[in-house]
Design an enzyme around this catalytic site. Structure first.
Site, PDB file in Angstrom:
ATOM      1  N   TYR A   1       5.829  14.304 -25.731  1.00 45.26           N
ATOM      2  CA  TYR A   1       4.760  13.584 -25.042  1.00 45.26           C
ATOM      3  C   TYR A   1       3.914  12.774 -26.016  1.00 45.26           C
ATOM      4  CZ  TYR A   1       5.994  16.948 -21.426  1.00 45.26           C
ATOM      5  OH  TYR A   1       6.678  17.704 -20.514  1.00 45.26           O
TER       6      TYR A   1
ATOM      7  N   GLY B   1       6.141  25.836 -15.813  1.00 48.71           N
ATOM      8  CA  GLY B   1       6.420  24.415 -15.693  1.00 48.71           C
ATOM      9  C   GLY B   1       7.648  23.962 -16.456  1.00 48.71           C
TER      10      GLY B   1
ATOM     11  N   HIS C   1      11.714  22.914 -23.470  1.00 58.25           N
ATOM     12  CA  HIS C   1      11.475  21.826 -24.425  1.00 58.25           C
ATOM     13  C   HIS C   1      11.883  22.227 -25.842  1.00 58.25           C
ATOM     14  CE1 HIS C   1       9.666  18.821 -21.954  1.00 58.25           C
ATOM     15  NE2 HIS C   1       8.649  19.571 -21.587  1.00 58.25           N
TER      16      HIS C   1
ATOM     17  N   ARG D   1      14.061  25.738 -15.157  1.00 60.34           N
ATOM     18  CA  ARG D   1      14.830  25.177 -14.054  1.00 60.34           C
ATOM     19  C   ARG D   1      16.148  25.935 -13.883  1.00 60.34           C
ATOM     20  NH1 ARG D   1      13.687  20.264 -11.663  1.00 60.34           N
ATOM     21  NH2 ARG D   1      12.065  18.985 -12.627  1.00 60.34           N
TER      22      ARG D   1
ATOM     23  N   TYR E   1       5.949  20.729  -8.051  1.00 61.46           N
ATOM     24  CA  TYR E   1       5.273  19.518  -8.470  1.00 61.46           C
ATOM     25  C   TYR E   1       4.640  18.769  -7.314  1.00 61.46           C
ATOM     26  CZ  TYR E   1       7.817  20.437 -12.768  1.00 61.46           C
ATOM     27  OH  TYR E   1       8.304  21.028 -13.895  1.00 61.46           O
TER      28      TYR E   1
END
Length: 298
Positions: A22, A140, A145, A178, A196
Site C-alpha cells: 500500500y 481482512g 500479504h 480467503r 467488504y
C-alpha cells in the site's frame, strides 16, 4: 522470489522487509473505501467479531493488521482497550489521523498505534504485551500479504509464533484468509463478499502463479467504482480505480496445521466459513480460525 517473476504490487511499494503493498498511498485510500467505512462496517462482520470478543470476556485487544484503523476504531468505540499495529506507514496514516481528530475522547486518547512487522512483532512491542492480550486479531485476509520468500513458509510460521507469544493463556487468536483452495481450483475470486463494503461496483481479475508445480502466488487486480463517494474530493480525480495486490495462497489444511504447530496440541481450534460454522456453507469466500491458547488454569 515472486517479485522477480511478476509485478506483485502497485508502484511505490517498499522493497525491504515485509512488503508494503500500500506504499503508493492511492491503494491505501481506495482500500479504505473497499473494506467499508468507519460508520458502516459490514454488519455480519461486526456482529461476528463483537460477539466473539464479548462472549470470551475480552477487554484488551491487539489488532496486528489495523491498516487504516477501521476495525480498531470500531473496537475502541465499543469500549475495548486496543493496541494497533501495521507494517504500512501509508495505511497507519489514516489511523493516526482518526485518533488525532478524536483525541478529546479519552478512549481514543488511550488508543495505542505502532508500526511493526509480524516477523519481529514480539520484539517490536514487547513493552506493550505485558501478561498478554485477551485477543489478537489478524483479519481482512491480511496475513496472506506475507509472501513465502524462501519456499518453506518460515516467515509465516515465525509470525504465527509471534502472535501466540502475544496471546495470554486462555486468550485467543482470530485470523482469517480467503478460500484459496477454491480460487486455485476455479481461477476466480468473488468480487462481492459479506466482508467488504457492497456499495461499490467491483471486479477482481485473478492470476495464479505456479512455482515447481505448486501455487505460490495469487495476484488480484481490483477494479473499484468510487463514484458514489461524492463528498471525497480525491474521488473526482478518478471515478474508477484499479490496483494490484498479491497474496500467498494458504491452503486450509496447511494453514490449520501451522496454527497447531504455533499454539500446540493442547490449545483448541475452531474454523468458521463466512462467519458461520464450517459446513453450514458449501463454498465460503473466507475462512476464519479461532485458536484458544491453552491455559493450565482451565
Amino acid at each position: 522470489m515472486a517479485q522477480n517473476v511478476i509485478n506483485t504490487r502497485t508502484q511505490g511499494a517498499a522493497l525491504e522487509g515485509m512488503k508494503d503493498q500500500y506504499a503508493d498511498g492511492k491503494a491505501a485510500k481506495v482500500w479504505e473505501a473497499f473494506i467499508g467505512d468507519k460508520n458502516s462496517r459490514t454488519q455480519n462482520y461486526k456482529n461476528f467479531l463483537l460477539g466473539v470478543l464479548r462472549r470470551k470476556g475480552c477487554k484488551r485487544i491487539l489488532d496486528v493488521a489495523c491498516g487504516t484503523g477501521i476495525d480498531s476504531i470500531m473496537l475502541v468505540e465499543e469500549g475495548f482497550e486496543v493496541v494497533s499495529v501495521d507494517a504500512s506507514d501509508k495505511m497507519l496514516k489514516y489511523a493516526l489521523k482518526s485518533r488525532w481528530a478524536r483525541r478529546r475522547d479519552s478512549a481514543f486518547d488511550k488508543w495505542t498505534i505502532e508500526e511493526a512487522n509480524w516477523v519481529t512483532l514480539y520484539d517490536d512491542i514487547e513493552d506493550l504485551v505485558g501478561d498478554g492480550f485477551d485477543a489478537v486479531i489478524c483479519l481482512g485476509n491480511s496475513f496472506a500479504h506475507l509472501l513465502d520468500n524462501f519456499g518453506d513458509q518460515r516467515e509465516q510460521k515465525l509470525a504465527l509464533r509471534n502472535f501466540e507469544k502475544c496471546v495470554k493463556p486462555g486468550g485467543f487468536l482470530l485470523i482469517d484468509h480467503r478460500n484459496y483452495d477454491n480460487i486455485i481450483d476455479s481461477g476466480e475470486t468473488a468480487a462481492k463478499s459479506i466482508y467488504y463494503n457492497p456499495t461499490h461496483t467491483t471486479d477482481i481479475k485473478t492470476s495464479v502463479l505456479y512455482v515447481s508445480g505448486k501455487p505460490a502466488l495469487v495476484t488480484l487486480d481490483y477494479l473499484i467504482d468510487l463514484s458514489s463517494d461524492k463528498e471525497d474530493r480525491w474521488v473526482e480525480e478518478s471515478q474508477v480505480s484499479e490496483f494490484r495486490l498479491s497474496y500467498y495462497p494458504h491452503r486450509l489444511k496447511v494453514f490449520t496445521h501451522m496454527l497447531e504447530q504455533a499454539f500446540g496440541e493442547n490449545s483448541t481450534y475452531q474454523i468458521f466459513g463466512d462467519f458461520r460454522p464450517l459446513g453450514d456453507i458449501e463454498t465460503p469466500n473466507f475462512y476464519i480460525h479461532l485458536v484458544e491458547k491453552y491455559s493450565s488454569f482451565f
